[in-house]
Design an enzyme around this catalytic site. Structure first.
Site, mmCIF file in Angstrom:
data_model
loop_
_atom_site.group_PDB
_atom_site.id
_atom_site.type_symbol
_atom_site.label_atom_id
_atom_site.label_comp_id
_atom_site.label_asym_id
_atom_site.label_seq_id
_atom_site.Cartn_x
_atom_site.Cartn_y
_atom_site.Cartn_z
ATOM 1 N N GLU A 196 9.526 7.920 -17.339
ATOM 2 C CA GLU A 196 7.997 8.428 -17.386
ATOM 3 C C GLU A 196 7.226 7.876 -18.825
ATOM 4 O O GLU A 196 6.241 7.437 -18.925
ATOM 5 C CB GLU A 196 7.831 9.762 -17.326
ATOM 6 C CG GLU A 196 8.353 10.363 -15.945
ATOM 7 C CD GLU A 196 8.494 11.909 -15.859
ATOM 8 O OE1 GLU A 196 9.770 12.388 -16.067
ATOM 9 O OE2 GLU A 196 7.431 12.611 -15.787
ATOM 10 N N SER A 224 14.435 21.100 -17.533
ATOM 11 C CA SER A 224 13.155 22.054 -17.580
ATOM 12 C C SER A 224 13.708 23.154 -18.393
ATOM 13 O O SER A 224 14.871 23.701 -18.152
ATOM 14 C CB SER A 224 12.641 22.515 -16.238
ATOM 15 O OG SER A 224 12.149 23.642 -16.403
ATOM 16 N N LYS A 239 16.233 21.552 -12.398
ATOM 17 C CA LYS A 239 15.331 20.336 -12.925
ATOM 18 C C LYS A 239 16.338 19.181 -13.407
ATOM 19 O O LYS A 239 17.016 19.392 -14.276
ATOM 20 C CB LYS A 239 14.288 20.680 -13.649
ATOM 21 C CG LYS A 239 13.320 21.559 -12.993
ATOM 22 C CD LYS A 239 12.512 20.685 -11.786
ATOM 23 C CE LYS A 239 11.243 19.986 -12.147
ATOM 24 N NZ LYS A 239 10.831 18.785 -11.617
ATOM 25 N N ASN A 279 14.775 15.461 -14.455
ATOM 26 C CA ASN A 279 13.620 14.608 -14.448
ATOM 27 C C ASN A 279 13.754 13.343 -15.105
ATOM 28 O O ASN A 279 14.656 13.299 -16.103
ATOM 29 C CB ASN A 279 12.522 15.527 -15.255
ATOM 30 C CG ASN A 279 12.240 16.904 -14.693
ATOM 31 O OD1 ASN A 279 12.196 16.819 -13.394
ATOM 32 N ND2 ASN A 279 11.915 17.823 -15.691
ATOM 33 N N HIS A 294 1.001 -1.052 0.117
ATOM 34 C CA HIS A 294 -0.033 -0.020 0.083
ATOM 35 C C HIS A 294 1.001 1.273 0.045
ATOM 36 O O HIS A 294 0.277 2.284 0.363
ATOM 37 C CB HIS A 294 -1.034 0.124 1.195
ATOM 38 C CG HIS A 294 -1.753 -1.446 1.562
ATOM 39 N ND1 HIS A 294 -2.864 -1.552 1.043
ATOM 40 C CD2 HIS A 294 -1.193 -2.495 2.197
ATOM 41 C CE1 HIS A 294 -3.197 -2.663 1.358
ATOM 42 N NE2 HIS A 294 -2.050 -3.247 2.100
ATOM 43 N N TYR A 353 -10.500 -14.141 -45.553
ATOM 44 C CA TYR A 353 -9.819 -13.216 -45.356
ATOM 45 C C TYR A 353 -10.774 -11.939 -45.589
ATOM 46 O O TYR A 353 -11.809 -11.774 -46.271
ATOM 47 C CB TYR A 353 -8.723 -12.807 -46.693
ATOM 48 C CG TYR A 353 -7.996 -11.596 -46.620
ATOM 49 C CD1 TYR A 353 -6.879 -11.294 -46.007
ATOM 50 C CD2 TYR A 353 -8.647 -10.500 -47.286
ATOM 51 C CE1 TYR A 353 -6.218 -10.197 -45.847
ATOM 52 C CE2 TYR A 353 -7.808 -9.283 -47.402
ATOM 53 C CZ TYR A 353 -6.813 -9.227 -46.668
ATOM 54 O OH TYR A 353 -5.892 -7.860 -46.613
HETATM 55 N N1 ARG Z 1 -2.326 -5.413 -48.130
HETATM 56 C C1 ARG Z 1 -2.933 -6.637 -47.847
HETATM 57 C C2 ARG Z 1 -2.992 -6.847 -46.265
HETATM 58 O O1 ARG Z 1 -1.938 -6.384 -45.499
HETATM 59 C C3 ARG Z 1 -2.525 -7.889 -48.588
HETATM 60 C C4 ARG Z 1 -3.840 -8.824 -48.876
HETATM 61 C C5 ARG Z 1 -4.918 -8.037 -49.853
HETATM 62 N N2 ARG Z 1 -5.660 -9.078 -50.263
HETATM 63 C C6 ARG Z 1 -6.964 -8.812 -50.804
HETATM 64 N N3 ARG Z 1 -7.722 -9.689 -51.328
HETATM 65 N N4 ARG Z 1 -6.923 -7.593 -50.995
HETATM 66 O O2 ARG Z 1 -3.660 -7.508 -45.676
#
Ligand code: ARG
Length: 517
Positions: A317, A304, A310, A312, A183, A344
């Protein structure tokens, strides 16, 4: 350190997708031609482009291209003459250094940029065969893993160095008593060695987390194409092994769309930075003249512009603040991934700058922290002065009453607490407290002032804490020894893996050069 997958990361490049490049040295965009009309410019080019973050994977992309082309040749998918031409062009791009124009945001990404440049160099008859059986989806996932594995090994190495600095400093301060806090109130004396080794223990687990993330990162998605693999007879295991991966990610949909490896790396980094931030925070506190336990080297401090006196602890930080930046990168990455349907989605592109930024900020912060500790002067006199302040040896006094005078611990606790409350932690005060709170005489049981003084000596308090993991010099000696052997083990692993990966990439390049003859 193995650096074949790319130049040192600079977080600055993430901020600029390189808009200044547009059209400068660009060659015809071979990906866009065909399906879509018109040029993308301005904000549209900017939002589509991953050029900024792609600077981290440009070199990796060339390696992926080389492995893919060699495999296409081996499998008889592309005929030897075209394979030779492709390899020659790719090696020339590598040897001359990728031109900045491959990162032109007008290409959308470096994959399109490299293909366009290669095609401009060697013609479409060969250049147009680079991308057989491949998609940018498996390509980018492979590049990310290739670069990240190097970064994870390097970061684990930096954490090992921090552990070495902490252990080295600790070994010089096994008898340096200082106050321990709970604490932020004086609690019990400990030693500087014990305190620093607490951080070293946490950084050991951070190393393990990074190396765990490394193991799951170092697997190959290549050959998964858009997500459903391909009808060409690709040899995924061959490209995986040539690129130094430990194996393939089997399911091709998972391979292109999974980013848990990046989330895991970022979360290991964020947890590491949370610990680094605690240590940095203590160094800030200890630097205050109100505490005065440490003097940081000037190199780690700022002054500073108005207050001439100062000095720092700005670097510490900033390490503290960087921990929030890295946690933010993890939060952003989790948010990007969590709602995506298979497979994807372009959202995934936005994860890359978060990944590189988080890893980069972590790596630099860890180096700065190790440097600050290695060059700091710990003010052992000030620590000793404060070691017994605020009644922090009271526990040992109560324990003495238990061990040597047979009191139940709770009774001893009450007796000492009462003497503390009355401001009289001496023989008379304890006797009065014992009479009042338990109706017993300690003087009668032959307690004397010398025994009390011994119990209140912080070094004595520390020396009796011989339990495994405690601050007694022998217990700390054992911790130092076990920490050193685990450090040696982790360092050896990192060095072995770096050498293994480098050897694999060297072999790949040699094979490509031979095949390009
Ligand atoms: N620049 C894209 C990425 O970083 C690569 C893949 C792109 N694929 C697509 N089907 N547009 O994810």
């Amino acid at each position: 350190m193995h650096r074949d997958a790319g130049p040192p990361i600079s977080a600055d490049t993430l901020m600029s997708p390189g808009a200044e490049l547009v059209g400068n040295g660009m060659v015809r965009d071979v990906v866009r031609g065909g399906r879509l009309e018109g040029e993308r410019t301005g904000d549209v080019a900017w939002i589509l482009s991953s050029a900024g973050a792609d600077r981290f994977i440009g070199e990796a992309d060339l390696l992926v291209d080389l492995a893919h082309v060699l495999m296409l040749g081996r499998q008889g998918i592309v005929e030897p003459a075209h394979v030779r031409t492709l390899l020659g062009g790719l090696l020339a791009l590598r040897d001359d250094g990728l031109p900045a124009s491959v990162y032109d945001p007008a290409y959308e990404d470096v994959h399109a940029g490299i293909e366009a440049h290669l095609t401009a160099m060697v013609g479409e008859e060969a250049g147009g065969r680079l991308h057989v059986g491949r998609s940018r989806n498996d390509e980018v996932a492979t590049c990310l893993r290739l670069r990240l594995r190097d970064e994870l090994l390097a970061l684990a190495g930096e954490v090992c160095e921090l552990r070495r600095v902490l252990a080295g400093t600790a070994s010089a301060h096994v008898e340096t008593v200082m106050p321990g806090f709970t604490h932020l109130q004086p609690a019990q004396p400990t030693t500087l060695a014990h305190h620093l080794l607490a951080y070293a223990a946490a950084f050991e687990r951070d190393t393990a987390r990074l190396l765990d993330a490394y193991a799951r990162t170092n697997r190959s998605p290549l050959g998964s194409a858009a997500f459903a693999s391909t009808g060409y007879p690709l040899d995924r295991e061959w490209t995986a092994s040539r690129l130094g991966f430990s194996g393939v990610l089997e399911n091709s949909m998972d391979a292109v769309s999974g980013r848990d490896f990046a989330l895991e790396a970022l979360s290991a980094a964020a947890v590491l930075m949370a610990g680094a931030s605690r240590l940095a925070d203590e160094l800030v506190l200890w630097s205050s003249p109100l505490v005065g336990f440490v003097v940081l080297d000037d190199a780690y401090c700022s002054t500073s512009s108005i207050m001439p006196q100062k000095k720092n602890p700005d670097t510490m930080e900033l390490v503290r603040a960087k921990a929030s930046t890295v946690a933010g990168a993890l939060a952003a990455a989790l948010g990007i991934v969590k709602g995506l349907p298979q497979a994807y989605n372009r959202d995934l592109q936005e994860l890359s700058p978060q990944l590189w930024r988080g890893i980069e900020e972590t790596r630099r912060s860890i180096r700065v922290l190790a440097g600050a500790i290695g060059t700091a002067r710990f003010r052992t006199g000030r620590m000793a002065e404060e070691a017994a302040a605020g009644g922090s040896t009271a526990t040992e006094l109560a324990d003495t009453l238990v061990r040597e005078f047979g009191l139940p611990f709770r009774t001893a606790h009450h007796v000492v607490a009462r003497a503390v409350r009355d401001g009289k932690l001496d023989l008379a005060g304890l006797e009065a407290a014992a009479q009042a709170s338990a109706g017993l005489s300690l003087v009668g049981a032959s307690l004397d002032q010398a025994r009390i003084d011994r119990a209140l000596d912080p070094l004595v308090t520390v020396r009796v804490r011989t339990v495994m993991g405690g601050p007694a010099p022998d217990a700390v000696g054992a911790q130092l020894a076990s920490a050193a052997s685990r450090l040696a083990r982790d360092r050896a692993f990192v060095e072995r893996e770096e050498a293994r990966v480098k050897a694999r990439i060297d072999e790949l390049l040699a094979e490509a050069r031979e095949a390009a003859e």
